[in-house]
Design an enzyme around this catalytic site. Structure first.
Site, PDB file in Angstrom:
ATOM      1  N   GLY A   1     -21.071 -18.227  29.095  1.00  0.00           N
ATOM      2  CA  GLY A   1     -21.909 -18.037  30.281  1.00  0.00           C
ATOM      3  C   GLY A   1     -22.863 -19.194  30.513  1.00  0.00           C
ATOM      4  O   GLY A   1     -23.307 -19.841  29.571  1.00  0.00           O
TER       5      GLY A   1
ATOM      6  N   ARG B   1     -14.479 -19.076  29.322  1.00  0.00           N
ATOM      7  CA  ARG B   1     -14.580 -18.226  28.132  1.00  0.00           C
ATOM      8  C   ARG B   1     -13.321 -18.223  27.262  1.00  0.00           C
ATOM      9  O   ARG B   1     -13.192 -17.407  26.358  1.00  0.00           O
ATOM     10  CB  ARG B   1     -14.921 -16.791  28.542  1.00  0.00           C
ATOM     11  CG  ARG B   1     -16.338 -16.614  29.053  1.00  0.00           C
ATOM     12  CD  ARG B   1     -16.768 -15.172  29.002  1.00  0.00           C
ATOM     13  NE  ARG B   1     -18.079 -14.963  29.585  1.00  0.00           N
ATOM     14  CZ  ARG B   1     -19.217 -15.147  28.934  1.00  0.00           C
ATOM     15  NH1 ARG B   1     -19.197 -15.569  27.683  1.00  0.00           N
ATOM     16  NH2 ARG B   1     -20.369 -14.939  29.536  1.00  0.00           N
TER      17      ARG B   1
ATOM     18  N   ASP C   1     -23.036 -17.645  20.171  1.00  0.00           N
ATOM     19  CA  ASP C   1     -22.613 -17.321  18.805  1.00  0.00           C
ATOM     20  C   ASP C   1     -21.098 -17.325  18.651  1.00  0.00           C
ATOM     21  O   ASP C   1     -20.560 -17.873  17.692  1.00  0.00           O
ATOM     22  CB  ASP C   1     -23.222 -15.985  18.352  1.00  0.00           C
ATOM     23  CG  ASP C   1     -23.009 -14.850  19.336  1.00  0.00           C
ATOM     24  OD1 ASP C   1     -22.686 -15.120  20.505  1.00  0.00           O
ATOM     25  OD2 ASP C   1     -23.152 -13.677  18.942  1.00  0.00           O
ATOM     26  N   ASP C   2     -20.382 -16.751  19.634  1.00  0.00           N
ATOM     27  CA  ASP C   2     -18.919 -16.699  19.512  1.00  0.00           C
ATOM     28  C   ASP C   2     -18.302 -18.094  19.606  1.00  0.00           C
ATOM     29  O   ASP C   2     -17.403 -18.438  18.837  1.00  0.00           O
ATOM     30  CB  ASP C   2     -18.330 -15.791  20.597  1.00  0.00           C
ATOM     31  CG  ASP C   2     -18.569 -14.311  20.281  1.00  0.00           C
ATOM     32  OD1 ASP C   2     -18.642 -13.962  19.085  1.00  0.00           O
ATOM     33  OD2 ASP C   2     -18.684 -13.510  21.222  1.00  0.00           O
TER      34      ASP C   2
ATOM     35  N   LYS D   1     -26.621 -22.375  22.853  1.00  0.00           N
ATOM     36  CA  LYS D   1     -26.815 -22.018  24.264  1.00  0.00           C
ATOM     37  C   LYS D   1     -26.701 -20.525  24.456  1.00  0.00           C
ATOM     38  O   LYS D   1     -25.819 -19.915  23.862  1.00  0.00           O
ATOM     39  CB  LYS D   1     -25.730 -22.731  25.091  1.00  0.00           C
ATOM     40  CG  LYS D   1     -25.608 -22.254  26.499  1.00  0.00           C
ATOM     41  CD  LYS D   1     -24.199 -21.751  26.852  1.00  0.00           C
ATOM     42  CE  LYS D   1     -23.852 -20.429  26.230  1.00  0.00           C
ATOM     43  NZ  LYS D   1     -22.651 -19.797  26.789  1.00  0.00           N
ATOM     44  N   THR D   2     -27.499 -19.908  25.196  1.00  0.00           N
ATOM     45  CA  THR D   2     -27.328 -18.571  25.774  1.00  0.00           C
ATOM     46  C   THR D   2     -28.669 -18.041  26.290  1.00  0.00           C
ATOM     47  O   THR D   2     -29.684 -18.116  25.585  1.00  0.00           O
ATOM     48  CB  THR D   2     -26.695 -17.525  24.825  1.00  0.00           C
ATOM     49  OG1 THR D   2     -26.644 -16.284  25.527  1.00  0.00           O
ATOM     50  CG2 THR D   2     -27.436 -17.300  23.519  1.00  0.00           C
TER      51      THR D   2
ATOM     52  N   ASP E   1     -29.265 -15.114  26.525  1.00  0.00           N
ATOM     53  CA  ASP E   1     -29.511 -13.847  25.815  1.00  0.00           C
ATOM     54  C   ASP E   1     -30.545 -13.971  24.692  1.00  0.00           C
ATOM     55  O   ASP E   1     -31.094 -12.967  24.260  1.00  0.00           O
ATOM     56  CB  ASP E   1     -28.209 -13.301  25.208  1.00  0.00           C
ATOM     57  CG  ASP E   1     -27.148 -13.067  26.268  1.00  0.00           C
ATOM     58  OD1 ASP E   1     -27.488 -13.104  27.462  1.00  0.00           O
ATOM     59  OD2 ASP E   1     -25.978 -12.861  25.897  1.00  0.00           O
TER      60      ASP E   1
ATOM     61  N   LYS F   1     -43.699   4.452  46.772  1.00  0.00           N
ATOM     62  CA  LYS F   1     -42.768   5.548  47.079  1.00  0.00           C
ATOM     63  C   LYS F   1     -41.441   5.509  46.315  1.00  0.00           C
ATOM     64  O   LYS F   1     -40.648   6.426  46.435  1.00  0.00           O
ATOM     65  CB  LYS F   1     -42.502   5.612  48.581  1.00  0.00           C
ATOM     66  CG  LYS F   1     -41.930   4.341  49.182  1.00  0.00           C
ATOM     67  CD  LYS F   1     -41.678   4.529  50.670  1.00  0.00           C
ATOM     68  CE  LYS F   1     -41.118   3.268  51.277  1.00  0.00           C
ATOM     69  NZ  LYS F   1     -40.837   3.360  52.672  1.00  0.00           N
ATOM     70  N   TYR F   2     -41.187   4.423  45.577  1.00  0.00           N
ATOM     71  CA  TYR F   2     -39.898   4.359  44.875  1.00  0.00           C
ATOM     72  C   TYR F   2     -40.082   4.164  43.379  1.00  0.00           C
ATOM     73  O   TYR F   2     -41.044   3.533  42.939  1.00  0.00           O
ATOM     74  CB  TYR F   2     -39.076   3.157  45.359  1.00  0.00           C
ATOM     75  CG  TYR F   2     -38.687   3.187  46.806  1.00  0.00           C
ATOM     76  CD1 TYR F   2     -37.966   4.257  47.332  1.00  0.00           C
ATOM     77  CD2 TYR F   2     -39.025   2.118  47.636  1.00  0.00           C
ATOM     78  CE1 TYR F   2     -37.599   4.251  48.671  1.00  0.00           C
ATOM     79  CE2 TYR F   2     -38.650   2.113  48.972  1.00  0.00           C
ATOM     80  CZ  TYR F   2     -37.948   3.183  49.489  1.00  0.00           C
ATOM     81  OH  TYR F   2     -37.588   3.179  50.795  1.00  0.00           O
TER      82      TYR F   2
ATOM     83  N   GLU G   1     -29.192  -4.540  29.420  1.00  0.00           N
ATOM     84  CA  GLU G   1     -27.786  -4.249  29.738  1.00  0.00           C
ATOM     85  C   GLU G   1     -27.009  -3.730  28.537  1.00  0.00           C
ATOM     86  O   GLU G   1     -26.023  -3.028  28.686  1.00  0.00           O
ATOM     87  CB  GLU G   1     -27.085  -5.442  30.402  1.00  0.00           C
ATOM     88  CG  GLU G   1     -26.653  -6.541  29.480  1.00  0.00           C
ATOM     89  CD  GLU G   1     -25.754  -7.587  30.145  1.00  0.00           C
ATOM     90  OE1 GLU G   1     -25.468  -7.518  31.347  1.00  0.00           O
ATOM     91  OE2 GLU G   1     -25.352  -8.514  29.422  1.00  0.00           O
TER      92      GLU G   1
ATOM     93  N   GLU H   1     -28.605 -14.154  38.671  1.00  0.00           N
ATOM     94  CA  GLU H   1     -29.670 -14.846  39.418  1.00  0.00           C
ATOM     95  C   GLU H   1     -30.387 -15.891  38.577  1.00  0.00           C
ATOM     96  O   GLU H   1     -30.970 -16.830  39.102  1.00  0.00           O
ATOM     97  CB  GLU H   1     -30.726 -13.835  39.893  1.00  0.00           C
ATOM     98  CG  GLU H   1     -30.297 -12.817  40.912  1.00  0.00           C
ATOM     99  CD  GLU H   1     -29.516 -11.641  40.308  1.00  0.00           C
ATOM    100  OE1 GLU H   1     -29.153 -11.680  39.137  1.00  0.00           O
ATOM    101  OE2 GLU H   1     -29.260 -10.688  41.063  1.00  0.00           O
TER     102      GLU H   1
ATOM    103  N   ARG I   1     -29.090 -17.455  35.597  1.00  0.00           N
ATOM    104  CA  ARG I   1     -28.328 -18.279  34.647  1.00  0.00           C
ATOM    105  C   ARG I   1     -28.188 -19.744  35.044  1.00  0.00           C
ATOM    106  O   ARG I   1     -27.873 -20.582  34.204  1.00  0.00           O
ATOM    107  CB  ARG I   1     -26.929 -17.674  34.437  1.00  0.00           C
ATOM    108  CG  ARG I   1     -26.979 -16.268  33.892  1.00  0.00           C
ATOM    109  CD  ARG I   1     -25.691 -15.873  33.251  1.00  0.00           C
ATOM    110  NE  ARG I   1     -24.524 -16.160  34.062  1.00  0.00           N
ATOM    111  CZ  ARG I   1     -23.280 -15.867  33.691  1.00  0.00           C
ATOM    112  NH1 ARG I   1     -23.085 -15.277  32.543  1.00  0.00           N
ATOM    113  NH2 ARG I   1     -22.263 -16.140  34.470  1.00  0.00           N
TER     114      ARG I   1
HETATM  115  P1  FBP Z   1     -23.091 -16.112  26.747  1.00  0.00           P
HETATM  116  O1  FBP Z   1     -23.265 -15.250  25.550  1.00  0.00           O
HETATM  117  O2  FBP Z   1     -21.758 -16.698  26.864  1.00  0.00           O
HETATM  118  O3  FBP Z   1     -24.190 -17.133  26.855  1.00  0.00           O
HETATM  119  O4  FBP Z   1     -23.238 -15.165  28.031  1.00  0.00           O
HETATM  120  C1  FBP Z   1     -24.397 -14.659  28.505  1.00  0.00           C
HETATM  121  C2  FBP Z   1     -24.182 -13.616  29.564  1.00  0.00           C
HETATM  122  O5  FBP Z   1     -24.939 -13.969  30.692  1.00  0.00           O
HETATM  123  C3  FBP Z   1     -24.538 -12.202  29.092  1.00  0.00           C
HETATM  124  O6  FBP Z   1     -25.916 -11.945  29.208  1.00  0.00           O
HETATM  125  C4  FBP Z   1     -23.693 -11.344  29.983  1.00  0.00           C
HETATM  126  O7  FBP Z   1     -23.435 -10.079  29.425  1.00  0.00           O
HETATM  127  C5  FBP Z   1     -22.438 -12.149  30.117  1.00  0.00           C
HETATM  128  O8  FBP Z   1     -22.817 -13.496  29.971  1.00  0.00           O
HETATM  129  C6  FBP Z   1     -21.729 -11.972  31.432  1.00  0.00           C
HETATM  130  O9  FBP Z   1     -20.513 -12.604  31.368  1.00  0.00           O
HETATM  131  P2  FBP Z   1     -19.702 -13.160  32.607  1.00  0.00           P
HETATM  132  O10 FBP Z   1     -20.348 -14.431  33.028  1.00  0.00           O
HETATM  133  O11 FBP Z   1     -18.348 -13.424  32.052  1.00  0.00           O
HETATM  134  O12 FBP Z   1     -19.745 -12.138  33.675  1.00  0.00           O
END
Ligand code: FBP
Length: 556
Positions: free
Chosen positions: A85, A149, A179-180, A206-207, A209, A246-247, A315, A430, A432
């Protein structure tokens, strides 16, 4: 430069010169690697060592001052790939890598593999030139070479990678990934060592997350910018809520399994409810206990005539609810064992019936009790690493449906007299590709520059490590952490596999404790904070702040 029009901000931002850590600022020729003692994995040591006989136990490397003219003599060709991502700052990693390589020797070349790891397998590449990189400095996105990916993990893929890299005369490969992707980089390093292939592999953390961190990696890049963007949006909603009154807004935030993003955004904006997946797991909370907790706050606020509020939902929450975790894990196994059969089925109903027959009774009835939209989302294709795609599961809708049911029961019993009108949001994509904050612009440039220094020193199997991040950028420390020291064994696609250990929210850490201390107050009040947009110009107190998470973690 292309004729594409760029925004006013981009024009100004292109002039930003990232601050390099003092140790590397005079170029790769003025630093030497200093090796520490040998390392071991995170756990399952014996098994990890067995799987990485050639790369296990390497020492941590720190760069120190020294003359290292060897690095200027070599003329090398380095490949770079963006994996997974998007995360703000990827272009600056490539810029830092490019600048360090050219500083060492102007004949050095940087080759970008296109569209992620598949670019290596399919031999799709382009040279990164100074003209090309100029357009991307300090910009968000991964569009300079795109990402993907696809993973490189089978012996055939390793062989193809070896063939293509050798044919392209690549001396080193820099993998910018989470990590992966870095787990696969570690496996590729091991394969190259075994095959006597002299190509260095270096990773960059990178991430958005924030879950690729440990003692050597204080933060993954992109987390800072992405959380600042989400905090701006959540802060704006807090203000809207407090104006309209109200929400109830239910905001799901990206982050995959870990709740770091939600925790950071929660601390920055102080909404009424902040759910943390790791807490749910530790307390073994069921879905209905989570719903009861939220409903209780809604009812109490309604008694104060406050039929409004904000709830943040990570999420990955669903994966942490023990019964759901069990269901997802069983579904993962069933889906991977019966891939062909399930793929041949035409309707979701058919697939659902098929898996329900294979599930143990308790899980089959849980699956059947879920709203149709959620049970369907649980069946969507896993990502190439075998993970459930949590970004596609609308947990906030599941919670709202269950809350509504609970509230109507309470209403019938005369225990609730309020109004519940809920709006849902999902913030992920929004943030990334946002223009990197000053922190990420500097950090990414330093990570890229440092990865070149690792490569120029012939190091392989290391993750670029830039530390002491709460200090000013010129005081940051540079070095490398062996990928194998981050490894453990986990079940993936039904099989035991070596993986880099994901960092989850530490429930004993200061960031979570701060939430714990304040959340009862935040639940009943409107102590909202409005962080506003990322500032690129202006006083350093707003342009250079790092995340609350990093600040608190470094305090510990
Ligand atoms: P990475 O672990 O590859 O950095 O991905 C981050 C992420 O944005 C997650 O937060 C999210 O669950 C996922 O990618 C969404 O994946 P995709 O871009 O394939 O919809």
């Amino acid at each position: 430069m292309s004729n594409q029009k760029i925004s006013e901000l981009q024009t100004e931002r292109a002039k930003f010169k990232p601050v390099l850590p003092g140790i590397v600022k005079n170029g790769p020729v003025n630093v030497m690697p200093k090796f520490g003692i040998s390392t071991k994995g995170v756990s399952d040591y014996e098994m990890v060592q067995k799987l990485f006989p050639n790369t296990y136990g390497m020492p941590i490397v720190n760069f120190v001052k020294g003359k290292n003219s060897e690095v200027t003599k070599k003329n090398i060709k380095v490949g770079v790939v963006l994996s997974g991502g998007q995360a703000p700052g990827g272009h600056n990693v490539i810029a830092g890598l490019f600048d360090a390589l050219k500083k060492a020797n102007s004949k050095n070349k940087l080759i970008g593999f296109l569209g992620g790891p598949s670019g290596i397998l399919e031999n799709k590449l382009k040279e990164i030139t100074s003209l090309l990189i100029y357009e991307y400095r300090n910009t968000g996105g991964f569009d300079i070479i795109q990402s993907g990916r696809t993973k490189i993990e089978t012996p055939e893929q390793f062989e193809q990678t070896k063939k293509n890299l050798l044919e392209n005369k690549i001396d080193a490969l820099v993998v910018i990934g989470g990590d992966d992707s870095n787990t696969n980089a570690a496996l590729l390093t091991e394969y190259f060592k075994k095959e006597n292939v002299n190509i260095s592999i270096v990773g960059v953390p990178k991430t958005i997350d924030g879950d690729l961190k440990n003692e050597q990696i204080e933060a993954s890049f992109g987390f800072d910018t992405a959380t600042k963007i989400y905090s701006e949006l959540v802060g704006n909603i807090c203000r809207d809520v407090n104006s309209a009154r109200k929400y109830w807004h239910f905001i799901r935030l990206m982050g995959r399994s870990a709740s770091h993003i939600t925790l950071e955004v929660g601390l920055k904006t102080q909404p009424n409810i902040v759910l943390i997946g790791e807490e749910v797991l530790a307390k073994k909370m069921t879905l209905s206990q989570i719903v009861d907790g939220i409903t209780d706050i809604i009812v109490k606020r309604a008694e104060m005539k406050k039929n409004f509020g904000i709830a943040l939902v990570p999420e990955g929450l669903i994966e942490f609810v023990p019964e759901m975790k069990e269901l997802i894990s069983s579904l993962n196994d069933i889906l991977s064992e019966n891939e062909a059969t399930i793929n041949s089925m035409n309707t979701l109903e058919e697939k659902k019936n098929f898996v329900c027959e294979k599930l143990p009774e308790n899980l089959a009835s849980l699956m059947k009790s879920l709203p149709g939209i959620i049970s369907s989302q649980l069946l969507i294709d896993r990502d190439p690493h075998g993970n459930v795609q949590v970004s596609q599961i609308e947990t906030e809708k599941l919670l709202i449906e269950m809350i509504k049911k609970k509230l109507s029961e309470l209403k019938k019993d005369g225990k609730y007299g309020g109004k519940f009108s809920a709006i849902t949001h999902f913030f992920g994509y929004e943030g990334r590709c946002g223009a990197p904050s000053n922190f990420d612009a500097n950090y990414c440039y330093a990570l890229g520059y440092n990865s070149a220094v690792l490569v120029l020193n012939g190091l392989t199997g290391y993750l670029s490590s830039v530390k002491k991040l709460v200090k000013k950028a010129d005081l940051w420390e540079c070095g490398g952490a062996p990928l194998t020291m981050m490894m453990t064994i986990e079940k993936r696609k039904g099989k035991e596999k070596p993986v880099i250990k994901k960092a989850l929210v530490n429930l004993n850490g200061l960031p979570f404790k701060t939430l714990l201390e304040n959340r009862d107050t935040w639940a009943m009040t409107e102590n909202y904070l409005y962080p506003g947009p990322i500032q690129y110009f202006g006083p350093s107190s707003v342009t250079d702040i790092t995340t609350i998470t990093l600040k608190y973690e470094q305090k510990e």
